[in-house]
Design an enzyme around this catalytic site. Structure first.
Site, PDB file in Angstrom:
ATOM      1  N   SER A 227       0.814  -1.202   0.000  1.00  0.00           N
ATOM      2  CA  SER A 227       0.000   0.000   0.000  1.00  0.00           C
ATOM      3  C   SER A 227       0.857   1.265   0.000  1.00  0.00           C
ATOM      4  O   SER A 227       1.723   1.397  -0.845  1.00  0.00           O
ATOM      5  CB  SER A 227      -0.949  -0.072   1.188  1.00  0.00           C
TER       6      SER A 227
ATOM      7  N   LYS B  46       4.327   2.087  -2.264  1.00  0.00           N
ATOM      8  CA  LYS B  46       4.742   3.275  -3.024  1.00  0.00           C
ATOM      9  C   LYS B  46       6.182   3.605  -2.613  1.00  0.00           C
ATOM     10  O   LYS B  46       7.041   3.884  -3.446  1.00  0.00           O
ATOM     11  CB  LYS B  46       3.837   4.475  -2.716  1.00  0.00           C
TER      12      LYS B  46
ATOM     13  N   TRP C 272      -9.866   0.217  -5.331  1.00  0.00           N
ATOM     14  CA  TRP C 272      -9.339   1.543  -4.964  1.00  0.00           C
ATOM     15  C   TRP C 272      -7.903   1.707  -5.488  1.00  0.00           C
ATOM     16  O   TRP C 272      -7.498   2.788  -5.875  1.00  0.00           O
ATOM     17  CB  TRP C 272      -9.398   1.667  -3.437  1.00  0.00           C
TER      18      TRP C 272
ATOM     19  N   HIS D 180      -7.618  -5.750  -0.088  1.00  0.00           N
ATOM     20  CA  HIS D 180      -6.392  -4.996   0.145  1.00  0.00           C
ATOM     21  C   HIS D 180      -5.684  -5.534   1.392  1.00  0.00           C
ATOM     22  O   HIS D 180      -6.156  -5.327   2.514  1.00  0.00           O
ATOM     23  CB  HIS D 180      -6.830  -3.537   0.363  1.00  0.00           C
TER      24      HIS D 180
HETATM   25  C1  GTR Z   1      -5.450   4.514   1.619  1.00  0.00           C
HETATM   26  C2  GTR Z   1      -4.847   5.312   0.507  1.00  0.00           C
HETATM   27  C3  GTR Z   1      -4.067   4.413  -0.411  1.00  0.00           C
HETATM   28  C4  GTR Z   1      -3.196   3.431   0.331  1.00  0.00           C
HETATM   29  C5  GTR Z   1      -3.790   2.965   1.659  1.00  0.00           C
HETATM   30  C6  GTR Z   1      -2.812   2.323   2.639  1.00  0.00           C
HETATM   31  O1  GTR Z   1      -6.260   5.247   2.433  1.00  0.00           O
HETATM   32  O2  GTR Z   1      -5.882   5.953  -0.177  1.00  0.00           O
HETATM   33  O3  GTR Z   1      -3.324   5.178  -1.322  1.00  0.00           O
HETATM   34  O4  GTR Z   1      -1.936   3.952   0.525  1.00  0.00           O
HETATM   35  O5  GTR Z   1      -4.399   3.979   2.350  1.00  0.00           O
HETATM   36  O6  GTR Z   1      -1.649   2.677   2.690  1.00  0.00           O
HETATM   37  O7  GTR Z   1      -3.274   1.478   3.394  1.00  0.00           O
END
Ligand code: GTR
Length: 424
Positions: free
Chosen positions: A262, A266, A353, A403
């Protein structure tokens, strides 16, 4: 009771869709028509035909654009002052393994930053290849191991993990073991190193804490528009872990795979793009600002990420909110910066997402740079089916579910490392 069960069932059915924020596009037919920057054309229009031109001209040009326009420049000369093994033992939850805890210390002008790294290694004679990844809630959450030191850094509250008052406590020990297949990693001959990301830079819109102040000129209180945001700070921290590995004879610093999930996916991609010592780079569900193409505007958008997380990117990135077509780069070029080193991108079917297709296409459109090196990337514009991993120099899988990081993901990461490190 019966009504309750029916509503619970209906709720479970709609949950995957409902879990995605509203007002964003999840419909493939509504993806705008877009044109990506060609990773192998110089900004002046000249085509890159050789590895030499890529390495001497296009790669630096691309890297500079990501630094100045997306994540912000990482100070080149800011390093840890010292590394110290503060604890070691063989009393771990896994047979034939050992633990080391390292304190990475940065001291400057009376300020101190302490970053704790937890390392598990297989028993026996190294040096061992290793996976390095940040965790979200402290090193002690990835294992039940009672010896693991609890970080004192600021953390976002999460009452379900017993985290209130922005402090970690004993209550959260082991709450994230599900995301770390440590037994599997060790059994396959790899080590694991993990760091709480908030030790390097707390994840809040505040630039007076974490590592940022160590780079300020006199009187400066926040990074300038092209200077480092939080993702760059986290990438910096991963490179400092690499500095440590180079000093530890138990670790094979030439075989370190940097992995992140997540927002930390990045950071792993950016670290791997920026620091070529990482031999493999793995992005798990990294989405917008990670492996996913920004121009698709599918799921999370540049505008939304800049609004919700204003501290993640550099200030210059705000210019591209709702204006993706003016971005001088797109995320396939971030992946291309990893070439010719193997890169693996993992998606999850329900994680709309993060735009699974956009993550796949990020790898696909990075592939011409791998091909320039004679390496095989992703060869088809169509995604593979669920649970059909591709293990080329650009690797990819999409698994069922949401996720998260699961054992399935780790098994593929290990297979990918086995293949590219050991030809297995
Ligand atoms: C979310 C965000 C994503 C992702 C995620 C995470 O809220 O929109 O870009 O980075 O968090 O890191 O769990």
């Amino acid at each position: 009771m019966r009504n309750f069960l029916i509503s619970a069932f209906v709720f479970m059915l709609i949950l995957p869709v409902w879990a995605q924020p509203e007002g964003f596009n999840y419909d493939e037919s509504k993806v705008p028509v877009y044109k990506l920057p060609d990773p192998l054309t110089l900004r002046g229009g000249k085509k890159v035909k050789t590895v030499k031109t890529w390495e001497q001209k296009k790669r630096p040009e691309t890297l500079r654009l990501f630094e100045e326009q997306v994540y912000g420049k990482i100070p080149a000369d800011l390093k840890m002052t010292s590394f110290r093994v503060i604890e070691e033992g063989t009393d771990t939850p896994w047979p034939d393994s050992r633990r080391k805890q390292v304190e990475m210390l940065l001291e400057k002008d009376g300020q101190e930053l302490r970053v704790g790294m937890l390392i598990y290694l297989p028993e026996g004679k190294g040096p061992f290849p290793l996976f390095l990844g940040y965790n979200f809630y402290g090193n002690h959450t990835v294992t039940e191991d009672v010896q693991v030191v609890i970080s004192e850094s600021w953390v976002a509250n999460n009452p379900s993990f017993g985290i209130v008052h922005n402090q970690l406590t004993e209550q959260s020990r082991g709450v994230r073991t599900n995301r770390w297949s440590i037994g599997e990693i060790l059994k396959n001959g790899y080590g694991l190193a993990t760091i709480y990301y908030g030790d390097v830079d707390p994840d809040r819109n505040e630039f007076s804490d974490g590592v940022h102040p160590f780079s300020y000129r006199n009187g400066q209180t926040a990074p300038a528009p092209g200077e480092w945001g939080a993702i760059s700070a986290w990438a910096w921290g991963l490179s400092r872990a690499m500095d440590y590995f180079e000093t530890d004879p138990d670790i094979d610093a030439a075989k370190v795979a940097v992995m992140g999930h997540s927002r930390l996916g990045k950071a792993a991609l950016w670290a791997g793009a920026h620091d070529q010592r990482f031999a493999i780079v793995i992005s798990n569900n990294s989405g917008c600002g990670g492996a996913a193409l920004s121009r698709r505007k599918f799921g999370e958008t540049v505008k939304r990420i800049n609004t919700n997380f204003p501290h993640w990117f550099c200030d210059n990135f705000n210019a591209y909110s709702d204006n993706e077509n003016s971005l001088p780069v797109d995320q396939h070029q971030l992946i291309a910066l990893v070439a010719p080193r193997p890169v693996y991108i993992a998606s999850a079917e329900e994680d709309l997402w993060a735009d699974p297709k956009g993550e796949y296409l990020g790898g696909f459109y990075a592939s011409p740079v791998y091909e320039l090196y004679g390496r095989k990337g992703l060869t088809s514009p169509d995604m593979p089916g669920i649970h059909q991993p591709v293990m080329n120099h650009v690797g990819y899988h999409i698994r069922a579910g949401k996720h998260d990081v699961t054992e399935y993901d780790w098994i593929q990461f290990i297979r990918f490392a086995d293949k590219h490190f050991f030809n297995k």
